[in-house]
Design a protein around this motif. Sequence first.
Motif, PDB file in Angstrom:
ATOM      1  N   GLN A 108      11.885-119.335 -57.090  1.00  0.00           N
ATOM      2  CA  GLN A 108      12.409-118.539 -55.984  1.00  0.00           C
ATOM      3  C   GLN A 108      11.312-117.754 -55.270  1.00  0.00           C
ATOM      4  O   GLN A 108      11.563-117.138 -54.255  1.00  0.00           O
ATOM      5  N   ASP A 109      10.102-117.748 -55.845  1.00  0.00           N
ATOM      6  CA  ASP A 109       9.011-116.966 -55.264  1.00  0.00           C
ATOM      7  C   ASP A 109       8.392-117.712 -54.089  1.00  0.00           C
ATOM      8  O   ASP A 109       7.601-118.617 -54.273  1.00  0.00           O
ATOM      9  N   ARG A 110       8.781-117.301 -52.913  1.00  0.00           N
ATOM     10  CA  ARG A 110       8.200-117.902 -51.709  1.00  0.00           C
ATOM     11  C   ARG A 110       7.300-116.848 -51.080  1.00  0.00           C
ATOM     12  O   ARG A 110       7.690-116.148 -50.148  1.00  0.00           O
ATOM     13  N   ILE A 111       6.097-116.757 -51.624  1.00  0.00           N
ATOM     14  CA  ILE A 111       5.188-115.680 -51.250  1.00  0.00           C
ATOM     15  C   ILE A 111       4.884-115.680 -49.755  1.00  0.00           C
ATOM     16  O   ILE A 111       4.970-114.644 -49.100  1.00  0.00           O
ATOM     17  N   LEU A 112       4.528-116.842 -49.207  1.00  0.00           N
ATOM     18  CA  LEU A 112       4.165-116.895 -47.794  1.00  0.00           C
ATOM     19  C   LEU A 112       5.341-116.499 -46.907  1.00  0.00           C
ATOM     20  O   LEU A 112       5.184-115.725 -45.967  1.00  0.00           O
ATOM     21  N   GLN A 113       6.512-116.999 -47.225  1.00  0.00           N
ATOM     22  CA  GLN A 113       7.708-116.678 -46.449  1.00  0.00           C
ATOM     23  C   GLN A 113       8.025-115.187 -46.520  1.00  0.00           C
ATOM     24  O   GLN A 113       8.245-114.533 -45.494  1.00  0.00           O
ATOM     25  N   ASN A 114       8.048-114.622 -47.717  1.00  0.00           N
ATOM     26  CA  ASN A 114       8.389-113.207 -47.872  1.00  0.00           C
ATOM     27  C   ASN A 114       7.319-112.293 -47.276  1.00  0.00           C
ATOM     28  O   ASN A 114       7.638-111.248 -46.702  1.00  0.00           O
ATOM     29  N   THR A 115       6.046-112.690 -47.402  1.00  0.00           N
ATOM     30  CA  THR A 115       4.966-111.900 -46.800  1.00  0.00           C
ATOM     31  C   THR A 115       5.086-111.928 -45.280  1.00  0.00           C
ATOM     32  O   THR A 115       4.862-110.915 -44.613  1.00  0.00           O
ATOM     33  N   THR A 116       5.455-113.081 -44.729  1.00  0.00           N
ATOM     34  CA  THR A 116       5.654-113.192 -43.276  1.00  0.00           C
ATOM     35  C   THR A 116       6.769-112.270 -42.817  1.00  0.00           C
ATOM     36  O   THR A 116       6.645-111.579 -41.799  1.00  0.00           O
ATOM     37  N   TYR A 117       7.865-112.214 -43.579  1.00  0.00           N
ATOM     38  CA  TYR A 117       8.980-111.338 -43.203  1.00  0.00           C
ATOM     39  C   TYR A 117       8.582-109.861 -43.288  1.00  0.00           C
ATOM     40  O   TYR A 117       9.005-109.047 -42.468  1.00  0.00           O
ATOM     41  N   LEU A 118       7.772-109.514 -44.275  1.00  0.00           N
ATOM     42  CA  LEU A 118       7.286-108.137 -44.387  1.00  0.00           C
ATOM     43  C   LEU A 118       6.397-107.793 -43.189  1.00  0.00           C
ATOM     44  O   LEU A 118       6.523-106.724 -42.584  1.00  0.00           O
ATOM     45  N   PHE A 119       5.496-108.717 -42.846  1.00  0.00           N
ATOM     46  CA  PHE A 119       4.615-108.541 -41.681  1.00  0.00           C
ATOM     47  C   PHE A 119       5.451-108.422 -40.404  1.00  0.00           C
ATOM     48  O   PHE A 119       5.170-107.598 -39.535  1.00  0.00           O
ATOM     49  N   LEU A 120       6.500-109.227 -40.307  1.00  0.00           N
ATOM     50  CA  LEU A 120       7.390-109.190 -39.155  1.00  0.00           C
ATOM     51  C   LEU A 120       8.065-107.824 -39.032  1.00  0.00           C
ATOM     52  O   LEU A 120       8.202-107.284 -37.930  1.00  0.00           O
ATOM     53  N   ALA A 121       8.474-107.249 -40.162  1.00  0.00           N
ATOM     54  CA  ALA A 121       9.098-105.922 -40.146  1.00  0.00           C
ATOM     55  C   ALA A 121       8.128-104.868 -39.614  1.00  0.00           C
ATOM     56  O   ALA A 121       8.508-103.988 -38.836  1.00  0.00           O
ATOM     57  N   VAL A 122       6.856-104.974 -40.009  1.00  0.00           N
ATOM     58  CA  VAL A 122       5.835-104.047 -39.502  1.00  0.00           C
ATOM     59  C   VAL A 122       5.684-104.217 -37.993  1.00  0.00           C
ATOM     60  O   VAL A 122       5.608-103.237 -37.239  1.00  0.00           O
ATOM     61  N   LEU A 123       5.657-105.471 -37.519  1.00  0.00           N
ATOM     62  CA  LEU A 123       5.536-105.720 -36.080  1.00  0.00           C
ATOM     63  C   LEU A 123       6.771-105.248 -35.322  1.00  0.00           C
ATOM     64  O   LEU A 123       6.654-104.794 -34.177  1.00  0.00           O
ATOM     65  N   TYR A 124       7.946-105.348 -35.948  1.00  0.00           N
ATOM     66  CA  TYR A 124       9.158-104.799 -35.319  1.00  0.00           C
ATOM     67  C   TYR A 124       8.981-103.292 -35.085  1.00  0.00           C
ATOM     68  O   TYR A 124       9.343-102.780 -34.025  1.00  0.00           O
ATOM     69  N   ILE A 125       8.444-102.601 -36.074  1.00  0.00           N
ATOM     70  CA  ILE A 125       8.229-101.149 -35.939  1.00  0.00           C
ATOM     71  C   ILE A 125       7.258-100.866 -34.803  1.00  0.00           C
ATOM     72  O   ILE A 125       7.479 -99.971 -33.978  1.00  0.00           O
ATOM     73  N   VAL A 126       6.166-101.639 -34.735  1.00  0.00           N
ATOM     74  CA  VAL A 126       5.178-101.464 -33.655  1.00  0.00           C
ATOM     75  C   VAL A 126       5.842-101.727 -32.305  1.00  0.00           C
ATOM     76  O   VAL A 126       5.638-100.971 -31.347  1.00  0.00           O
ATOM     77  N   GLN A 127       6.648-102.786 -32.216  1.00  0.00           N
ATOM     78  CA  GLN A 127       7.315-103.122 -30.951  1.00  0.00           C
ATOM     79  C   GLN A 127       8.291-102.023 -30.539  1.00  0.00           C
ATOM     80  O   GLN A 127       8.367-101.664 -29.364  1.00  0.00           O
ATOM     81  N   ILE A 128       9.015-101.498 -31.496  1.00  0.00           N
ATOM     82  CA  ILE A 128       9.965-100.416 -31.201  1.00  0.00           C
ATOM     83  C   ILE A 128       9.210 -99.177 -30.709  1.00  0.00           C
ATOM     84  O   ILE A 128       9.583 -98.560 -29.705  1.00  0.00           O
ATOM     85  N   LEU A 129       8.125 -98.815 -31.392  1.00  0.00           N
ATOM     86  CA  LEU A 129       7.351 -97.635 -30.994  1.00  0.00           C
ATOM     87  C   LEU A 129       6.702 -97.807 -29.626  1.00  0.00           C
ATOM     88  O   LEU A 129       6.707 -96.883 -28.807  1.00  0.00           O
ATOM     89  N   THR A 130       6.143 -98.996 -29.357  1.00  0.00           N
ATOM     90  CA  THR A 130       5.524 -99.210 -28.042  1.00  0.00           C
ATOM     91  C   THR A 130       6.588 -99.224 -26.946  1.00  0.00           C
ATOM     92  O   THR A 130       6.351 -98.711 -25.847  1.00  0.00           O
ATOM     93  N   GLY A 131       7.766 -99.784 -27.257  1.00  0.00           N
ATOM     94  CA  GLY A 131       8.853 -99.761 -26.277  1.00  0.00           C
ATOM     95  C   GLY A 131       9.318 -98.352 -25.971  1.00  0.00           C
ATOM     96  O   GLY A 131       9.530 -97.991 -24.806  1.00  0.00           O
ATOM     97  N   LEU A 132       9.458 -97.537 -27.017  1.00  0.00           N
ATOM     98  CA  LEU A 132       9.846 -96.137 -26.804  1.00  0.00           C
ATOM     99  C   LEU A 132       8.781 -95.384 -26.026  1.00  0.00           C
ATOM    100  O   LEU A 132       9.089 -94.551 -25.165  1.00  0.00           O
ATOM    101  N   ALA A 133       7.508 -95.677 -26.312  1.00  0.00           N
ATOM    102  CA  ALA A 133       6.411 -95.014 -25.596  1.00  0.00           C
ATOM    103  C   ALA A 133       6.420 -95.376 -24.113  1.00  0.00           C
ATOM    104  O   ALA A 133       6.111 -94.533 -23.265  1.00  0.00           O
ATOM    105  N   LEU A 134       6.777 -96.612 -23.794  1.00  0.00           N
ATOM    106  CA  LEU A 134       6.856 -97.018 -22.395  1.00  0.00           C
ATOM    107  C   LEU A 134       8.077 -96.412 -21.709  1.00  0.00           C
ATOM    108  O   LEU A 134       8.007 -95.983 -20.560  1.00  0.00           O
TER     109      LEU A 134
END
Length: 196
Positions: A108-134
């Motif tokens: 069940q350990d899909r390291i690349l997939q789960n790491t990608t989703y974690l990275f995606l969550a970080v990018l979601y936060i960046v996108q939300i913050l940059t959108g709010l800043a704009l």
Amino acid sequence: MAKSSEISVSRRIYHWINFISIIALSISGWYIHSPFMTATFSMGFMRLTHFIFMWIFTTNFMLRVYWAFFGKGGDWRKYIAQRWFNGKVLKATGRHYLMYDHWPEGMQDRILQNTTYLFLAVLYIVQILTGLALFYNASGSIAFVGNILGGLQAVRQLHLFLMWFFIMFTVIHFYMGASEEWDKIKLMFFGVADER
């Protein structure tokens, strides 16, 4: 074969809201950046659409993070407390993605997939913050984003770059799911699964 119990209704709803929000945000965001078809749409309508879906997307994401830590069956450990340096898992991951090998039975350990989703969550936060800043660029409470990135133009460029990243990710994510686990795609979108 996917089973109906494999993907919960809440996960399906989360995916649908994300999918619709990303489409609406991408179209309205691109229009705000570079207006097209001015006779058909107004800037005010597109800004309102972007604003509404910004909050839908943000709320959906925050609820998903809350569920990961505090919900029944929360899965935060799957993304954060991973065994990145497990040789057996890394080898299986490499063989799966580079040589199209099937996952070993029970792995069940899909390291690349789960790491990608974690990275995606970080990018979601960046996108939300940059959108709010704009959106709230006159507000001092979110001005730190522009200060960190070097001004509103840099914030705008990063926000636009991430929009294209999310569009590409969505296409690749769907393609990989459809090519590897079509049953899960049917289950995720339509709640239909073959119980075998």
